[in-house]
Design a protein around this motif. Structure first.
Motif, PDB file in Angstrom:
ATOM      1  N   GLY A  15       0.936  -1.208   0.006  1.00 45.60           N
ATOM      2  CA  GLY A  15       0.013   0.033   0.169  1.00 45.60           C
ATOM      3  C   GLY A  15       0.978   1.227   0.106  1.00 45.60           C
ATOM      4  O   GLY A  15       0.330   2.263  -0.155  1.00 45.60           O
ATOM      5  N   GLY A  16       2.057   1.172   0.207  1.00 46.80           N
ATOM      6  CA  GLY A  16       3.068   2.436   0.099  1.00 46.80           C
ATOM      7  C   GLY A  16       3.437   2.724  -1.120  1.00 46.80           C
ATOM      8  O   GLY A  16       3.003   2.257  -2.288  1.00 46.80           O
ATOM      9  N   SER A  17       4.162   3.810  -1.182  1.00 47.44           N
ATOM     10  CA  SER A  17       4.796   4.325  -2.295  1.00 47.44           C
ATOM     11  C   SER A  17       6.510   4.339  -2.367  1.00 47.44           C
ATOM     12  O   SER A  17       6.996   4.520  -1.370  1.00 47.44           O
ATOM     13  N   LEU A  18       6.769   4.313  -3.673  1.00 51.49           N
ATOM     14  CA  LEU A  18       8.321   4.713  -4.058  1.00 51.49           C
ATOM     15  C   LEU A  18       8.342   5.616  -5.165  1.00 51.49           C
ATOM     16  O   LEU A  18       7.642   5.345  -5.943  1.00 51.49           O
ATOM     17  N   ARG A  19       9.129   6.243  -5.160  1.00 47.17           N
ATOM     18  CA  ARG A  19       9.726   6.927  -6.675  1.00 47.17           C
ATOM     19  C   ARG A  19      10.935   6.688  -6.955  1.00 47.17           C
ATOM     20  O   ARG A  19      11.973   6.865  -6.329  1.00 47.17           O
ATOM     21  N   LEU A  20      10.980   6.024  -8.077  1.00 47.89           N
ATOM     22  CA  LEU A  20      12.502   5.573  -8.791  1.00 47.89           C
ATOM     23  C   LEU A  20      12.737   6.687  -9.722  1.00 47.89           C
ATOM     24  O   LEU A  20      11.899   7.273 -10.355  1.00 47.89           O
ATOM     25  N   SER A  21      14.248   6.814  -9.850  1.00 47.16           N
ATOM     26  CA  SER A  21      14.611   7.798 -10.572  1.00 47.16           C
ATOM     27  C   SER A  21      15.706   6.997 -11.709  1.00 47.16           C
ATOM     28  O   SER A  21      16.396   6.299 -11.225  1.00 47.16           O
ATOM     29  N   CYS A  22      15.993   7.796 -12.702  1.00 39.48           N
ATOM     30  CA  CYS A  22      16.882   7.247 -13.714  1.00 39.48           C
ATOM     31  C   CYS A  22      17.470   8.521 -14.290  1.00 39.48           C
ATOM     32  O   CYS A  22      17.024   9.041 -14.992  1.00 39.48           O
ATOM     33  N   ALA A  23      18.830   8.780 -13.774  1.00 34.44           N
ATOM     34  CA  ALA A  23      19.482   9.748 -14.483  1.00 34.44           C
ATOM     35  C   ALA A  23      20.370   9.228 -15.892  1.00 34.44           C
ATOM     36  O   ALA A  23      21.280   8.221 -15.798  1.00 34.44           O
ATOM     37  N   ALA A  24      20.286  10.005 -16.834  1.00 33.93           N
ATOM     38  CA  ALA A  24      20.905   9.562 -18.208  1.00 33.93           C
ATOM     39  C   ALA A  24      22.010  10.544 -18.439  1.00 33.93           C
ATOM     40  O   ALA A  24      21.938  11.756 -18.026  1.00 33.93           O
ATOM     41  N   SER A  25      22.906  10.067 -19.283  1.00 35.46           N
ATOM     42  CA  SER A  25      24.094  10.998 -19.765  1.00 35.46           C
ATOM     43  C   SER A  25      24.655  10.326 -20.914  1.00 35.46           C
ATOM     44  O   SER A  25      24.360   9.136 -20.999  1.00 35.46           O
ATOM     45  N   GLY A  26      25.335  10.887 -21.747  1.00 28.21           N
ATOM     46  CA  GLY A  26      25.736  10.425 -22.988  1.00 28.21           C
ATOM     47  C   GLY A  26      24.917  10.696 -24.267  1.00 28.21           C
ATOM     48  O   GLY A  26      25.404   9.895 -25.318  1.00 28.21           O
ATOM     49  N   LEU A  27      23.640  11.134 -24.241  1.00 24.56           N
ATOM     50  CA  LEU A  27      22.922  11.137 -25.201  1.00 24.56           C
ATOM     51  C   LEU A  27      22.022  12.436 -25.058  1.00 24.56           C
ATOM     52  O   LEU A  27      21.943  12.990 -23.939  1.00 24.56           O
ATOM     53  N   THR A  28      21.285  12.860 -26.145  1.00 20.05           N
ATOM     54  CA  THR A  28      20.571  14.120 -26.162  1.00 20.05           C
ATOM     55  C   THR A  28      19.367  13.598 -25.784  1.00 20.05           C
ATOM     56  O   THR A  28      18.169  13.098 -26.536  1.00 20.05           O
ATOM     57  N   PHE A  29      18.789  13.602 -24.250  1.00 17.94           N
ATOM     58  CA  PHE A  29      17.740  12.895 -23.504  1.00 17.94           C
ATOM     59  C   PHE A  29      16.679  13.034 -24.196  1.00 17.94           C
ATOM     60  O   PHE A  29      15.619  12.101 -24.278  1.00 17.94           O
ATOM     61  N   SER A  30      16.323  14.235 -24.532  1.00 19.07           N
ATOM     62  CA  SER A  30      15.031  14.749 -24.850  1.00 19.07           C
ATOM     63  C   SER A  30      14.636  13.949 -26.099  1.00 19.07           C
ATOM     64  O   SER A  30      13.315  13.827 -26.571  1.00 19.07           O
ATOM     65  N   ASN A  31      15.621  13.445 -26.988  1.00 14.20           N
ATOM     66  CA  ASN A  31      15.163  12.814 -28.290  1.00 14.20           C
ATOM     67  C   ASN A  31      14.832  11.295 -28.116  1.00 14.20           C
ATOM     68  O   ASN A  31      14.310  10.913 -29.497  1.00 14.20           O
ATOM     69  N   TYR A  32      14.794  10.740 -26.888  1.00 21.27           N
ATOM     70  CA  TYR A  32      14.877   9.227 -26.970  1.00 21.27           C
ATOM     71  C   TYR A  32      13.630   8.973 -25.964  1.00 21.27           C
ATOM     72  O   TYR A  32      13.506   9.771 -24.821  1.00 21.27           O
ATOM     73  N   ALA A  33      12.819   7.893 -26.356  1.00 20.15           N
ATOM     74  CA  ALA A  33      11.974   7.329 -25.529  1.00 20.15           C
ATOM     75  C   ALA A  33      12.718   6.452 -24.315  1.00 20.15           C
ATOM     76  O   ALA A  33      13.859   5.888 -24.504  1.00 20.15           O
ATOM     77  N   MET A  34      11.990   6.589 -23.135  1.00 22.02           N
ATOM     78  CA  MET A  34      12.699   5.731 -21.821  1.00 22.02           C
ATOM     79  C   MET A  34      11.659   4.818 -21.314  1.00 22.02           C
ATOM     80  O   MET A  34      10.401   4.902 -21.657  1.00 22.02           O
ATOM     81  N   ARG A  35      12.149   3.588 -20.801  1.00 20.57           N
ATOM     82  CA  ARG A  35      11.220   2.643 -20.322  1.00 20.57           C
ATOM     83  C   ARG A  35      11.953   2.167 -19.064  1.00 20.57           C
ATOM     84  O   ARG A  35      12.967   2.342 -18.766  1.00 20.57           O
TER      85      ARG A  35
END
Length: 115
Positions: A15-35
């Motif tokens: 019933g609780g919550s968590l927030r996962l983060s994924c920091a990207a580097s080495g690419l023009t991040f805004s141009n790519y889909a993420m999964r």
């Protein structure tokens, strides 16, 4: 070189919550889909949620209504907000992107849901 670094996993109660983060580097991040994928030991890795470069999202049936994927292009970070967690959400969660012909993966972050 593309690098993906996940964080935010840990122990949560049902019933609780968590927030996962994924920091990207080495690419023009805004141009790519993420999964976001997850993997339970002994089982195949499964797609949990995806977000296109334009912000369109898609979810596995198991995640619909409980998980939200989002992205912050300025921070080159993709998030997975997980609410109403269940024990069956226990898994290693991986961030992924397809860059050219190659799939890139983070190292994974463990999520453990238990009372």
């Amino acid at each position: 070189q593309v690098q993906l670094v996940e964080s935010g996993g840990g122990l949560a109660q049902p019933g609780g919550s968590l927030r996962l983060s994924c920091a990207a580097s080495g690419l023009t991040f805004s141009n790519y889909a993420m999964r976001w994928y997850r993997q339970i030991p002994g089982k195949q890795r499964e797609l949990v949620a995806s977000i296109t470069s334009g912000g369109l999202t898609n979810y596995a049936d198991s995640a619909k209504g409980r998980f939200t994927i989002s992205r912050d292009n300025a921070k080159k970070t993709v998030y997975l907000q997980m609410n109403s967690l269940k024990p069956e959400d226990t898994a290693v969660y991986y961030c992924n992107t397809l860059y050219g012909p190659l799939d890139y993966w983070g190292q994974g972050t463990q999520v453990f849901v238990s009372s």
